[in-house]
Write a protein that holds these residues in place. Structure first.
Motif, PDB file in Angstrom:
ATOM      1  N   LEU A  66       0.827  -1.209   0.000  1.00 45.02           N
ATOM      2  CA  LEU A  66       0.000   0.000   0.000  1.00 45.02           C
ATOM      3  C   LEU A  66       0.860   1.257   0.000  1.00 45.02           C
ATOM      4  O   LEU A  66       0.461   2.285  -0.545  1.00 45.02           O
ATOM      5  CB  LEU A  66      -0.941   0.002   1.205  1.00 45.02           C
ATOM      6  CG  LEU A  66      -2.084  -1.006   1.158  1.00 45.02           C
ATOM      7  CD1 LEU A  66      -2.856  -0.988   2.454  1.00 45.02           C
ATOM      8  CD2 LEU A  66      -2.994  -0.719  -0.012  1.00 45.02           C
ATOM      9  N   GLU A  67       2.045   1.173   0.611  1.00 42.12           N
ATOM     10  CA  GLU A  67       2.942   2.323   0.594  1.00 42.12           C
ATOM     11  C   GLU A  67       3.330   2.665  -0.840  1.00 42.12           C
ATOM     12  O   GLU A  67       3.352   3.840  -1.222  1.00 42.12           O
ATOM     13  CB  GLU A  67       4.194   2.018   1.406  1.00 42.12           C
ATOM     14  CG  GLU A  67       5.237   3.092   1.310  1.00 42.12           C
ATOM     15  CD  GLU A  67       6.588   2.627   1.790  1.00 42.12           C
ATOM     16  OE1 GLU A  67       7.521   3.442   1.708  1.00 42.12           O
ATOM     17  OE2 GLU A  67       6.731   1.475   2.225  1.00 42.12           O
ATOM     18  N   ILE A  68       3.614   1.660  -1.629  1.00 43.17           N
ATOM     19  CA  ILE A  68       3.959   1.908  -3.028  1.00 43.17           C
ATOM     20  C   ILE A  68       2.775   2.553  -3.745  1.00 43.17           C
ATOM     21  O   ILE A  68       2.943   3.487  -4.534  1.00 43.17           O
ATOM     22  CB  ILE A  68       4.373   0.589  -3.719  1.00 43.17           C
ATOM     23  CG1 ILE A  68       5.610   0.007  -3.056  1.00 43.17           C
ATOM     24  CG2 ILE A  68       4.602   0.789  -5.198  1.00 43.17           C
ATOM     25  CD1 ILE A  68       6.825   0.894  -3.124  1.00 43.17           C
ATOM     26  N   ALA A  69       1.579   2.084  -3.459  1.00 42.67           N
ATOM     27  CA  ALA A  69       0.398   2.667  -4.102  1.00 42.67           C
ATOM     28  C   ALA A  69       0.198   4.117  -3.673  1.00 42.67           C
ATOM     29  O   ALA A  69      -0.295   4.935  -4.448  1.00 42.67           O
ATOM     30  CB  ALA A  69      -0.838   1.841  -3.773  1.00 42.67           C
ATOM     31  N   LEU A  70       0.581   4.451  -2.444  1.00 41.24           N
ATOM     32  CA  LEU A  70       0.452   5.837  -1.990  1.00 41.24           C
ATOM     33  C   LEU A  70       1.558   6.729  -2.540  1.00 41.24           C
ATOM     34  O   LEU A  70       1.374   7.935  -2.683  1.00 41.24           O
ATOM     35  CB  LEU A  70       0.472   5.887  -0.460  1.00 41.24           C
ATOM     36  CG  LEU A  70      -0.768   5.348   0.237  1.00 41.24           C
ATOM     37  CD1 LEU A  70      -0.550   5.304   1.742  1.00 41.24           C
ATOM     38  CD2 LEU A  70      -1.977   6.189  -0.092  1.00 41.24           C
ATOM     39  N   LEU A  71       2.715   6.147  -2.842  1.00 43.95           N
ATOM     40  CA  LEU A  71       3.824   6.946  -3.347  1.00 43.95           C
ATOM     41  C   LEU A  71       3.783   7.140  -4.862  1.00 43.95           C
ATOM     42  O   LEU A  71       4.466   8.017  -5.378  1.00 43.95           O
ATOM     43  CB  LEU A  71       5.153   6.307  -2.945  1.00 43.95           C
ATOM     44  CG  LEU A  71       5.470   6.327  -1.447  1.00 43.95           C
ATOM     45  CD1 LEU A  71       6.763   5.589  -1.177  1.00 43.95           C
ATOM     46  CD2 LEU A  71       5.539   7.743  -0.922  1.00 43.95           C
ATOM     47  N   LEU A  72       3.015   6.344  -5.577  1.00 40.24           N
ATOM     48  CA  LEU A  72       2.972   6.458  -7.032  1.00 40.24           C
ATOM     49  C   LEU A  72       2.474   7.814  -7.546  1.00 40.24           C
ATOM     50  O   LEU A  72       3.022   8.331  -8.513  1.00 40.24           O
ATOM     51  CB  LEU A  72       2.124   5.335  -7.625  1.00 40.24           C
ATOM     52  CG  LEU A  72       2.834   3.992  -7.789  1.00 40.24           C
ATOM     53  CD1 LEU A  72       1.860   2.941  -8.270  1.00 40.24           C
ATOM     54  CD2 LEU A  72       4.002   4.106  -8.739  1.00 40.24           C
ATOM     55  N   LEU A  94       7.039   8.309   4.790  1.00 38.38           N
ATOM     56  CA  LEU A  94       8.173   7.379   4.809  1.00 38.38           C
ATOM     57  C   LEU A  94       8.777   7.248   6.200  1.00 38.38           C
ATOM     58  O   LEU A  94       9.165   6.154   6.617  1.00 38.38           O
ATOM     59  CB  LEU A  94       9.225   7.826   3.800  1.00 38.38           C
ATOM     60  CG  LEU A  94       8.831   7.662   2.336  1.00 38.38           C
ATOM     61  CD1 LEU A  94       9.893   8.266   1.436  1.00 38.38           C
ATOM     62  CD2 LEU A  94       8.606   6.208   2.008  1.00 38.38           C
ATOM     63  N   VAL A  95       8.856   8.351   6.948  1.00 40.27           N
ATOM     64  CA  VAL A  95       9.382   8.288   8.325  1.00 40.27           C
ATOM     65  C   VAL A  95       8.456   7.464   9.206  1.00 40.27           C
ATOM     66  O   VAL A  95       8.914   6.633  10.002  1.00 40.27           O
ATOM     67  CB  VAL A  95       9.586   9.713   8.887  1.00 40.27           C
ATOM     68  CG1 VAL A  95       9.788   9.696  10.386  1.00 40.27           C
ATOM     69  CG2 VAL A  95      10.766  10.376   8.201  1.00 40.27           C
ATOM     70  N   LEU A  96       7.160   7.658   9.070  1.00 40.79           N
ATOM     71  CA  LEU A  96       6.202   6.891   9.871  1.00 40.79           C
ATOM     72  C   LEU A  96       6.300   5.391   9.579  1.00 40.79           C
ATOM     73  O   LEU A  96       6.336   4.570  10.506  1.00 40.79           O
ATOM     74  CB  LEU A  96       4.782   7.387   9.600  1.00 40.79           C
ATOM     75  CG  LEU A  96       3.662   6.709  10.383  1.00 40.79           C
ATOM     76  CD1 LEU A  96       3.788   7.053  11.854  1.00 40.79           C
ATOM     77  CD2 LEU A  96       2.324   7.143   9.856  1.00 40.79           C
ATOM     78  N   LEU A  97       6.394   5.037   8.323  1.00 40.08           N
ATOM     79  CA  LEU A  97       6.511   3.622   7.972  1.00 40.08           C
ATOM     80  C   LEU A  97       7.860   3.048   8.397  1.00 40.08           C
ATOM     81  O   LEU A  97       7.940   1.893   8.837  1.00 40.08           O
ATOM     82  CB  LEU A  97       6.286   3.433   6.476  1.00 40.08           C
ATOM     83  CG  LEU A  97       4.846   3.621   6.029  1.00 40.08           C
ATOM     84  CD1 LEU A  97       4.759   3.647   4.514  1.00 40.08           C
ATOM     85  CD2 LEU A  97       3.957   2.541   6.593  1.00 40.08           C
ATOM     86  N   THR A  98       8.923   3.829   8.307  1.00 40.76           N
ATOM     87  CA  THR A  98      10.233   3.360   8.740  1.00 40.76           C
ATOM     88  C   THR A  98      10.268   3.161  10.253  1.00 40.76           C
ATOM     89  O   THR A  98      10.837   2.175  10.744  1.00 40.76           O
ATOM     90  CB  THR A  98      11.318   4.357   8.309  1.00 40.76           C
ATOM     91  OG1 THR A  98      11.232   4.542   6.897  1.00 40.76           O
ATOM     92  CG2 THR A  98      12.697   3.855   8.674  1.00 40.76           C
ATOM     93  N   LEU A  99       9.646   4.064  10.994  1.00 38.85           N
ATOM     94  CA  LEU A  99       9.577   3.888  12.453  1.00 38.85           C
ATOM     95  C   LEU A  99       8.754   2.655  12.816  1.00 38.85           C
ATOM     96  O   LEU A  99       9.105   1.922  13.759  1.00 38.85           O
ATOM     97  CB  LEU A  99       8.986   5.134  13.106  1.00 38.85           C
ATOM     98  CG  LEU A  99       9.875   6.374  13.125  1.00 38.85           C
ATOM     99  CD1 LEU A  99       9.110   7.568  13.680  1.00 38.85           C
ATOM    100  CD2 LEU A  99      11.135   6.114  13.922  1.00 38.85           C
ATOM    101  N   GLY A 100       7.681   2.413  12.105  1.00 35.28           N
ATOM    102  CA  GLY A 100       6.889   1.203  12.357  1.00 35.28           C
ATOM    103  C   GLY A 100       7.661  -0.061  12.059  1.00 35.28           C
ATOM    104  O   GLY A 100       7.591  -1.039  12.815  1.00 35.28           O
TER     105      GLY A 100
END
Length: 114
Positions: A66-72, A94-100
């Motif tokens: 889903l991150e890829i779909a949000l970054l497209l 990206l910071v939020l996902l990296t922290l997770g």
């Protein structure tokens, strides 16, 4: 058709289907109750518990998919929004996902063997 009539129609249709389902006879047989494995007889019990690590990795895969779909759409957003706002929102995501991911890793959720 306006919005209110569509909502009423959808509600009536859903209610009618629910009521029809309540009065339909339920006739389970051996074929409906058996697990289906591509036409073969099942190798093991279908209700055996699965490893929690499998589910964690599957959820992480879905999350980063889903991150890829949000970054497209970022290149298109750069043309319509101010670039500073687009880059700050992208960096925050990206910071939020990296922290997770770091938290999951530190808790040992990615370890297959304990």
């Amino acid at each position: 058709m306006n919005l209110m009539s569509m909502l009423i129609f959808s509600f009536i249709l859903a209610l009618a289907l629910f009521i029809i389902n309540l009065f339909m006879p339920n006739k389970p047989d051996i074929n409906k109750l058996s697990p289906y494995e591509c036409g073969f007889d099942p190798f093991a019990d279908a209700r055996t518990p699965m490893s929690i690590q499998f589910f964690l990795v599957a959820i992480l895969f879905i999350l980063f998919d889903l991150e890829i779909a949000l970054l497209l759409p970022i290149p298109w957003s750069m043309n319509t929004n101010p670039p500073n706002m687009t880059m700050s929102m992208t960096t925050a995501l990206l910071v939020l996902l990296t922290l997770g991911l770091a938290y999951e890793w530190s808790q040992g959720g990615l370890e297959w063997a304990e």
